[in-house]
Write a protein that holds these residues in place. Structure first.
Motif, PDB file in Angstrom:
ATOM      1  N   LEU A 112     -27.437  47.594  -2.666  1.00  0.00           N
ATOM      2  CA  LEU A 112     -26.724  48.751  -2.123  1.00  0.00           C
ATOM      3  C   LEU A 112     -26.113  48.443  -0.760  1.00  0.00           C
ATOM      4  CD1 LEU A 112     -29.158  51.606  -3.181  1.00  0.00           C
ATOM      5  CD2 LEU A 112     -27.070  50.847  -4.331  1.00  0.00           C
ATOM      6  N   TRP A 113     -26.856  47.761   0.103  1.00  0.00           N
ATOM      7  CA  TRP A 113     -26.323  47.390   1.405  1.00  0.00           C
ATOM      8  C   TRP A 113     -25.157  46.405   1.261  1.00  0.00           C
ATOM      9  CZ3 TRP A 113     -26.680  49.896   5.673  1.00  0.00           C
ATOM     10  CH2 TRP A 113     -27.798  50.670   5.951  1.00  0.00           C
ATOM     11  N   THR A 114     -25.289  45.457   0.359  1.00  0.00           N
ATOM     12  CA  THR A 114     -24.217  44.486   0.146  1.00  0.00           C
ATOM     13  C   THR A 114     -22.951  45.178  -0.336  1.00  0.00           C
ATOM     14  OG1 THR A 114     -25.821  42.740  -0.346  1.00  0.00           O
ATOM     15  CG2 THR A 114     -23.558  42.385  -1.093  1.00  0.00           C
ATOM     16  N   ILE A 115     -23.098  46.086  -1.275  1.00  0.00           N
ATOM     17  CA  ILE A 115     -21.936  46.836  -1.774  1.00  0.00           C
ATOM     18  C   ILE A 115     -21.315  47.649  -0.642  1.00  0.00           C
ATOM     19  CG2 ILE A 115     -21.220  48.706  -3.311  1.00  0.00           C
ATOM     20  CD1 ILE A 115     -23.331  47.571  -5.325  1.00  0.00           C
ATOM     21  N   LEU A 116     -22.135  48.311   0.148  1.00  0.00           N
ATOM     22  CA  LEU A 116     -21.642  49.123   1.254  1.00  0.00           C
ATOM     23  C   LEU A 116     -20.870  48.287   2.267  1.00  0.00           C
ATOM     24  CD1 LEU A 116     -21.620  51.869   2.790  1.00  0.00           C
ATOM     25  CD2 LEU A 116     -23.712  51.072   3.926  1.00  0.00           C
ATOM     26  N   LEU A 117     -21.399  47.119   2.608  1.00  0.00           N
ATOM     27  CA  LEU A 117     -20.828  46.327   3.692  1.00  0.00           C
ATOM     28  C   LEU A 117     -19.757  45.321   3.269  1.00  0.00           C
ATOM     29  CD1 LEU A 117     -24.141  45.692   5.651  1.00  0.00           C
ATOM     30  CD2 LEU A 117     -22.343  47.364   6.181  1.00  0.00           C
ATOM     31  N   ARG A 118     -19.809  44.845   2.020  1.00  0.00           N
ATOM     32  CA  ARG A 118     -18.906  43.763   1.630  1.00  0.00           C
ATOM     33  C   ARG A 118     -17.889  44.117   0.552  1.00  0.00           C
ATOM     34  NH1 ARG A 118     -22.574  39.103   0.071  1.00  0.00           N
ATOM     35  NH2 ARG A 118     -20.634  38.418  -0.827  1.00  0.00           N
ATOM     36  N   ALA A 119     -18.112  45.188  -0.175  1.00  0.00           N
ATOM     37  CA  ALA A 119     -17.201  45.524  -1.279  1.00  0.00           C
ATOM     38  C   ALA A 119     -15.912  46.144  -0.746  1.00  0.00           C
ATOM     39  CB  ALA A 119     -17.883  46.499  -2.234  1.00  0.00           C
ATOM     40  N   GLU A 120     -14.866  46.023  -1.538  1.00  0.00           N
ATOM     41  CA  GLU A 120     -13.605  46.675  -1.217  1.00  0.00           C
ATOM     42  C   GLU A 120     -13.808  48.189  -1.256  1.00  0.00           C
ATOM     43  OE1 GLU A 120     -10.596  45.329  -0.375  1.00  0.00           O
ATOM     44  OE2 GLU A 120     -11.645  43.402  -0.302  1.00  0.00           O
ATOM     45  N   PRO A 121     -13.162  48.918  -0.345  1.00  0.00           N
ATOM     46  CA  PRO A 121     -13.289  50.383  -0.384  1.00  0.00           C
ATOM     47  C   PRO A 121     -12.882  50.938  -1.745  1.00  0.00           C
ATOM     48  CG  PRO A 121     -12.208  49.674   1.636  1.00  0.00           C
ATOM     49  CD  PRO A 121     -12.329  48.454   0.758  1.00  0.00           C
ATOM     50  N   GLY A 122     -13.691  51.809  -2.276  1.00  0.00           N
ATOM     51  CA  GLY A 122     -13.412  52.440  -3.561  1.00  0.00           C
ATOM     52  C   GLY A 122     -13.825  51.621  -4.771  1.00  0.00           C
ATOM     53  N   ALA A 123     -14.328  50.398  -4.549  1.00  0.00           N
ATOM     54  CA  ALA A 123     -14.764  49.565  -5.680  1.00  0.00           C
ATOM     55  C   ALA A 123     -16.007  50.176  -6.316  1.00  0.00           C
ATOM     56  CB  ALA A 123     -15.053  48.143  -5.223  1.00  0.00           C
ATOM     57  N   ILE A 124     -16.121  50.020  -7.610  1.00  0.00           N
ATOM     58  CA  ILE A 124     -17.241  50.589  -8.358  1.00  0.00           C
ATOM     59  C   ILE A 124     -18.077  49.451  -8.947  1.00  0.00           C
ATOM     60  CG2 ILE A 124     -17.894  52.005 -10.336  1.00  0.00           C
ATOM     61  CD1 ILE A 124     -15.224  53.501  -9.882  1.00  0.00           C
ATOM     62  N   TYR A 125     -19.389  49.540  -8.753  1.00  0.00           N
ATOM     63  CA  TYR A 125     -20.313  48.530  -9.264  1.00  0.00           C
ATOM     64  C   TYR A 125     -21.497  49.208  -9.931  1.00  0.00           C
ATOM     65  CZ  TYR A 125     -17.805  45.334  -6.195  1.00  0.00           C
ATOM     66  OH  TYR A 125     -16.827  44.605  -5.583  1.00  0.00           O
ATOM     67  N   ASN A 126     -21.987  48.617 -10.984  1.00  0.00           N
ATOM     68  CA  ASN A 126     -23.246  49.039 -11.583  1.00  0.00           C
ATOM     69  C   ASN A 126     -24.370  48.324 -10.847  1.00  0.00           C
ATOM     70  OD1 ASN A 126     -22.226  50.685 -13.668  1.00  0.00           O
ATOM     71  ND2 ASN A 126     -21.829  48.906 -14.945  1.00  0.00           N
ATOM     72  N   VAL A 127     -25.460  49.022 -10.630  1.00  0.00           N
ATOM     73  CA  VAL A 127     -26.646  48.405 -10.045  1.00  0.00           C
ATOM     74  C   VAL A 127     -27.815  48.672 -10.980  1.00  0.00           C
ATOM     75  CG1 VAL A 127     -25.853  48.596  -7.662  1.00  0.00           C
ATOM     76  CG2 VAL A 127     -27.186  50.433  -8.636  1.00  0.00           C
ATOM     77  N   GLY A 128     -28.801  47.852 -10.900  1.00  0.00           N
ATOM     78  CA  GLY A 128     -29.962  48.014 -11.767  1.00  0.00           C
ATOM     79  C   GLY A 128     -30.264  46.731 -12.492  1.00  0.00           C
TER      80      GLY A 128
END
Length: 91
Positions: free
Chosen positions: A4-20
């Motif tokens: 979750l932190w990696t997605i928050l800090l490194r992903a492009e704004p508005g990008a969607i990822y599945n976690v789990g």
């Protein structure tokens, strides 16, 4: 949490990822795993079993995009996560 932190800090704004996890596991199997990890004798009662006439409904998200684009990976097994959680809560 790292995901979750990696997605928050490194992903492009508005990008969607599945976690789990991509591991298929029923609620009954999870309950039995938690009981086994507790180190105590715990009876798991499963009610309302499916009739077997149709496949079980399951959703298993693909985490490929997060793994490829952000370099994420799993390094703690479900069993170890359960044991750590139980230990943290004093069980």
């Amino acid at each position: 949490m790292v995901w979750l932190w990696t997605i928050l800090l490194r992903a492009e704004p508005g990008a969607i990822y599945n976690v789990g996890s991509e591991e298929t596991l029923s609620i009954g199997q999870l309950a039995c795993l938690v009981a086994a990890c507790s180190g105590k004798t715990v009876e798991v009662e499963i009610r309302g079993r499916s009739n077997g006439d149709r496949p079980m409904d399951r959703y298993v998200p693909s985490t490929l995009k997060a793994r490829r684009e952000l370099g994420l990976s799993s390094w703690t097994s479900l069993e170890e996560s359960i044991r750590r959680t139980l230990a943290y809560h004093g069980h």
